[in-house]
Scaffold this motif. Structure first.
Motif, short mmCIF file in Angstrom:
data_model
loop_
_atom_site.label_atom_id
_atom_site.label_comp_id
_atom_site.label_asym_id
_atom_site.label_seq_id
_atom_site.Cartn_x
_atom_site.Cartn_y
_atom_site.Cartn_z
N ASN A 128 -20.34 66.36 8.19
CA ASN A 128 -19.31 65.47 8.70
C ASN A 128 -17.97 65.83 8.05
OD1 ASN A 128 -19.52 63.79 6.07
ND2 ASN A 128 -17.88 62.78 7.23
N ASP A 129 -16.89 65.49 8.71
CA ASP A 129 -15.57 65.60 8.11
C ASP A 129 -14.66 64.54 8.71
OD1 ASP A 129 -14.91 66.50 10.64
OD2 ASP A 129 -13.85 68.30 9.95
N ILE A 130 -13.44 64.45 8.13
CA ILE A 130 -12.43 63.51 8.64
C ILE A 130 -11.37 64.35 9.36
CG2 ILE A 130 -10.74 61.74 8.02
CD1 ILE A 130 -12.36 61.25 5.46
N ILE B 263 -14.71 59.84 11.69
CA ILE B 263 -15.34 61.09 11.25
C ILE B 263 -15.97 61.81 12.45
CG2 ILE B 263 -15.85 60.23 8.95
CD1 ILE B 263 -18.74 59.68 9.85
#
Length: 627
Positions: free
Chosen positions: A436-438, A527
């Motif tokens: 996951n990332d933002i 996200i």
């Protein structure tokens, strides 16, 4: 129970199963102390508490364990300086067994509150004998078998077979009869010329006998006391005519106080204690009150009674005189110091001159203060050592906890056992990975100060840690705003795709509790999530700061699924979609050109039937406590 037995228990586990097995057993039993002082008294329930956990942890039966523990006791006794006593107790094994009951009498100087078992031998044949065992403690039959086998093998270089021919519990005492099979042919024959020479010696008068043994007691088949020695006459003259079994109780050996029973135990040291306090007897010149005969005080646990010095203890040998059909109790008072001597109405001159009674009593009085200081010092040192060991245990727990945060427990166990980093590497055929990332992380960094960014990431990753435990996911790493988790490694499971999707949906829903720190943005962070299933290689990388890492195409593809995803959506490959059960709602996205992979048909995972998202209180427990 003295610490020597508990240390025997711990030492056997360490020797046979290893230090780590002992640490596991005592922690399961909630025992903080890793070592035990051999002269300190511990609760009787301690061994049974440890034993229950030991049998389950070590995968052995009670009989197997206790026999091995008993066998190890002989080795442990040698380490603590008791080996010479065991080695010199008897010239042959039969001599050792006949004197076994007396062994505990010698040990009572070092272990005054000892509740020792009792032994006696009968039915001797050239092929063995029967050993009778009596004890207030239950469950130590196999332990005794192990001790006997170890003694025979260690000191007499022979193997013995032991069978339990009878076992019963009478009142509070365990009665066990062992059949011991071994070569029991006597090696030494008494010189008959010497016997004839002794027969020509003049008879000893009774007056001289009673002077040599000032505490002698003579009683007949009816148990009535017929005569007593000079010193007993001084303090308890009215004892004559009383019945032995009403006047005294047998402390050792553990037998019923009857004439025939006494005759069968002529090889044992007897310890008798008055049924009434000696001060009361002195007032009556040794006579019993009639009311007290029918109300004799129970003395079974006298050895642990703090007030035992109030009673007169006599210790010695029961010798049967066949011509007169009487038993002579050749004894001396068991007195530990001058204070107890005075309480008994005795003086030093009343003690026998031909033995060491006077010397031992006077020497003990002179050395008692030094011994008490030495014992106090030993207790203090033991206490400090236990505190140090507890601190060491706490530090070890912290180290283990820190290591488990850096790598899986199964891998850290290998590292602690000395395995190299290469030895920790494993191939996992099928795992599922989540990234996951933002998406707006760069913009957040540009518009917020460092503390705001750290607070946001701490909140988000703290929630993800709780979700990892909830869904049984292993957190591989966190880099900047990226979280990487895996299921199927290092612990292999079949439903790894389902667990990862449960985790992904929880992550998607729980970021609503993490506010976007950018000025003017009244919303939570968003996200992207991506997942793929495939083969990976897992292992430790690095020496100075080792980390558990995963390598393989599945890692790259999962990262690509995240990169080509959309905010607040779970983007998965076709492999993952094919592994999910029907409870999940999966929507085909279509063909997507993925960097380094070309065109791929990918999917969105939207929801799962009957799923309950985590609440704010579950994922932010500290916030709930503050409120």
């Amino acid at each position: 129970m003295y610490g020597l037995i508990v240390e025997n228990f711990a030492g056997y586990i360490k020797t046979k199963y290893g230090e780590e097995a002992w640490d596991t057993v005592r922690r399961l039993a909630n025992i903080d102390t890793p070592t035990f002082a051999i002269h300190q008294v511990y609760p009787e329930q301690l061994i049974s508490k440890l034993a229950k956990k030991a049998f389950n942890t070590l995968g052995c039966t009670a009989d197997e364990f206790y026999e091995g523990m008993g066998f190890y006791f002989v080795e442990l006794a040698g380490k603590y300086g008791y080996g010479d006593v065991l080695a010199l107790l008897g010239r042959e094994l039969r001599d050792f067994l006949n004197g076994l009951d007396n062994l505990h009498e010698y040990l009572k100087f070092s272990y005054p509150r000892l509740r020792a078992p009792s032994y006696f031998v009968d039915n001797e044949t050239p092929n063995g004998l029967v050993l009778h065992y009596r004890s207030k403690r239950r469950g130590f039959t196999s332990y005794t078998v192990g001790q006997l086998k170890a003694v025979a093998q260690t000191y007499y270089k022979m193997q013995i077979d032991i069978d339990v021919i009878e076992s019963e519990i009478l009142f509070d005492t365990v009665h066990v009869s062992f059949q011991l099979k071994f070569d029991n042919k006597q090696q030494n024959i008494v010189n008959s010329d010497l016997v004839r020479e002794e027969a020509r010696l003049p008879a000893v008068s009774s007056a001289m006998l009673f002077d040599i043994f000032p505490f002698i007691i003579v009683f007949g088949e009816d148990m009535v006391i017929q005569s007593i020695g000079r010193s007993l006459t001084e303090i308890l003259p009215r004892m004559v005519g009383m019945k032995m079994d009403e006047y005294f109780d047998v402390v050792r050996p553990l037998i019923e106080f009857k004439f025939d029973t006494v005759l069968a135990r002529s090889n044992n040291i007897f310890e008798l204690t008055t049924n009434e306090p000696v001060a009361k007897l002195l007032k009556n010149f040794g006579a019993l009150n009639e009311d007290d005969v029918d109300d004799i005080e129970d003395m079974d646990n006298l050895m642990e009674d703090a007030g035992e010095e109030k009673f007169l203890h006599l210790k010695g040998q029961m010798h049967y005189m066949q011509d007169w059909n009487v038993v002579m109790f050749l004894c001396s008072p068991a007195i530990k110091d001058l204070d107890q001597l005075g309480l008994s109405g005795l003086y030093v001159c009343d003690l026998s001159m031909h033995d060491f009674s006077r010397d031992l009593l006077l020497a003990s009085s002179q050395q008692s203060s030094d011994l008490r200081e030495a014992l106090d010092s030993e207790v203090e040192k033991t206490k400090l050592m236990e505190e140090s060991m507890q601190k060491l245990d706490e530090e070890m727990r912290r180290s283990d906890q820190l290591l488990s945060q850096m790598m899986p427990k199964s891998v850290s166990d290998k590292v602690k056992s000395g395995a190299s980093t290469v030895d920790t590497c494993e191939i996992f055929e099928s795992v599922t990975i989540i990234f996951n990332d933002i998406p707006m992380f760069s913009d957040i960094c540009a518009k917020c100060d460092g503390m705001q960014i750290v607070t946001m990431l701490n909140t988000m990753f703290g929630i993800f840690d709780i979700l990892s435990d909830r869904n049984q996911i292993y957190k591989v790493e966190t880099v900047k705003d990226c979280f990487v988790g895996v299921c199927g490694a290092p612990e292999r499971v079949n439903n790894h795709a389902e667990r990862i999707m449960d985790m992904a949906l929880d992550m998607r829903d729980c970021v609503q509790f993490v506010p976007d720190p950018r000025p003017g943005v009244e919303d939570h962070i968003k996200i992207r999530l991506g997942s793929h299933s495939g083969q990976v290689v897992g292992g430790i990388v690095g020496n100075k700061c080792p980390r558990y890492c995963l390598f393989g195409d599945a890692m790259n593809t999962s990262s690509r699924m995240m990169s080509f995803g959309e905010p607040q959506k779970v983007h998965v490959s076709g492999v993952v979609a094919g592994l999910l059960p029907k409870a999940f709602t999966v929507t085909e996205r279509g063909k997507v050109t993925v960097k380094g992979k070309g065109e791929m048909v990918t999917f969105w995972v939207d929801s799962k039937a009957n799923r309950v998202p985590p609440s704010r209180e579950e994922v932010l427990p500290n916030e709930a406590k503050e409120k």
